[in-house]
Design a protein around this motif. Structure first.
Motif, short mmCIF file in Angstrom:
data_model
loop_
_atom_site.label_atom_id
_atom_site.label_comp_id
_atom_site.label_asym_id
_atom_site.label_seq_id
_atom_site.Cartn_x
_atom_site.Cartn_y
_atom_site.Cartn_z
N THR A 85 0.71 -1.02 -0.05
CA THR A 85 0.02 -0.02 0.02
C THR A 85 0.69 1.33 0.02
N SER A 86 2.12 1.09 -0.02
CA SER A 86 3.08 2.13 0.51
C SER A 86 2.70 3.11 1.75
N ARG A 87 1.74 2.72 2.49
CA ARG A 87 1.55 3.38 3.66
C ARG A 87 2.46 2.93 4.76
N THR A 110 -1.56 10.75 2.08
CA THR A 110 -1.02 9.83 1.01
C THR A 110 -0.85 10.52 -0.34
N LYS A 111 0.43 10.82 -0.64
CA LYS A 111 0.55 11.32 -2.13
C LYS A 111 0.64 10.31 -3.17
N TYR A 112 -0.27 10.20 -3.96
CA TYR A 112 -0.30 9.14 -5.13
C TYR A 112 0.71 9.61 -6.21
#
Length: 335
Positions: free
Chosen positions: A95-97, A332-334
């Motif tokens: 998720t990149s979180r 969160t920056k996509y």
């Protein structure tokens, strides 16, 4: 780990202690180091400093597993009560979180000892053995417990300068592990004739505490106490005596530790007999391992160890309900 959760959690040292198990951590590290590791996956530690204030970062992206991240530690040494705190930040690869924050103080000891045991398990002959220990602090204590999980120890013999500390150490080993243990009055007496040797204590004067003429032929040595250029633990004769040297962070051990710098200054050649932990775990050493007499594992610690062990602890803490949900949410920056 719950991939649907977007809020990170915190795992305290108390929770880490409650869920940690040596065999699981050792197996996870052996698996992580058995795979080829791109150089970028485990970059060298970085240190930022101004005067006596410093911040150290150890990042890593394991080849497999769900988490990647970094351990961060800092200290202001010019205050009235200098102290250091450690935090391991874990990101979820799916998720990149940010998945969680793990108190790194206890984990650092866990991962160091588990990595040493993982290496010793591949370096040392199988079967019962006596362990000679130099040092009676937390690292030495954790190492004895980690090593006992991969080898049946017939006896633990320990030396440290303070009789009360070494005797208390020996009593704790016998009480906790059921292994006969005793304190002795010299380092030579502790390690002489022992098939397994642990050096886990530098002298305050940064003088060597282990010498080659104390070591039994064919012994396996673990050395963890010299991690920067100013630190000393083993004499250059131990490096000369070792037929095979395995390092967790090869270049850092060879180029940035006081023991190896002293050996180079003494004119010793050791590059050709020094290998990475990946070489050991992957089986790449082959005949070199089989033919080696005296073998040594030398460690400075690395971010990969922190991430692998912290992820294991995070998963177990979540399953046990011991991870603390944090009332925070990161933007969160996509990309």
């Amino acid at each position: 780990m719950n991939p649907s959760s977007t809020a990170p959690v915190f795992v305290s040292s108390e929770a880490a202690r409650a869920v940690f198990a040596w065999p699981d951590a050792i197996a996870a590290l052996q698996s992580a180091y058995a795979q080829p590791l791109p150089h970028q996956a485990t970059p060298p530690r970085s240190v930022a400093a101004v005067g006596k204030t410093w911040l150290r970062t150890l990042p890593a992206v394991p080849v497999s597993g769900r988490c990647y991240g970094a351990k961060i530690m800092g200290a202001a040494m010019d205050v009235s009560k200098p102290a250091v705190e450690y935090v391991i930040v874990l990101f979820d690869r799916h998720t990149s979180r940010i998945a969680g924050f793990v108190d790194g103080a206890l984990v650092t000891g866990f991962r160091t000892a588990a990595t040493s045991a993982a290496a010793l398990d591949r370096l040392a002959p199988a079967g019962p053995a006596r362990l000679g220990v130099l040092g009676s602090g937390l690292e030495a204590s954790m190492h004895v417990r980690a090593i006992a999980s991969v080898r049946p120890l017939t006896e633990v013999v320990v030396y440290s300068p303070t009789p009360e500390r070494r005797d208390a150490f020996a009593e704790a080993v016998t009480r906790d592990l059921g292994i006969p243990a005793r304190g002795v009055s010299s380092g030579k007496e502790a390690v002489e004739g022992a098939p397994l040797v642990l050096a886990a204590a530098r002298s305050r004067a940064e003088e060597p505490i282990l010498y080659a003429d104390w070591i039994a032929p064919g012994a396996t040595i673990v050395s963890i106490g010299s991690t920067v250029p100013s630190q000393r633990e083993i004499d250059v004769s131990v490096i000369e005596r070792s037929d095979l040297i395995v390092c967790d962070m090869l270049e850092e051990v060879l180029e940035e530790t006081g023991d190896m710098l002293a050996a180079r200054a003494a004119g010793l050649s050791f590059r050709d007999k020094s290998h990475s932990l990946v070489d050991l775990m992957s089986g790449a050493l082959g005949d070199r391992l089989a033919q080696a007499g005296t073998r040594m594992f030398k460690s400075v610690g690395g971010g990969l160890q922190d991430i692998v062990v912290a992820e294991l602890i995070l998963d177990k803490a979540l399953a046990a309900g011991l991870a603390t949900p944090l009332p925070i949410q990161f933007d969160t920056k996509y990309l």
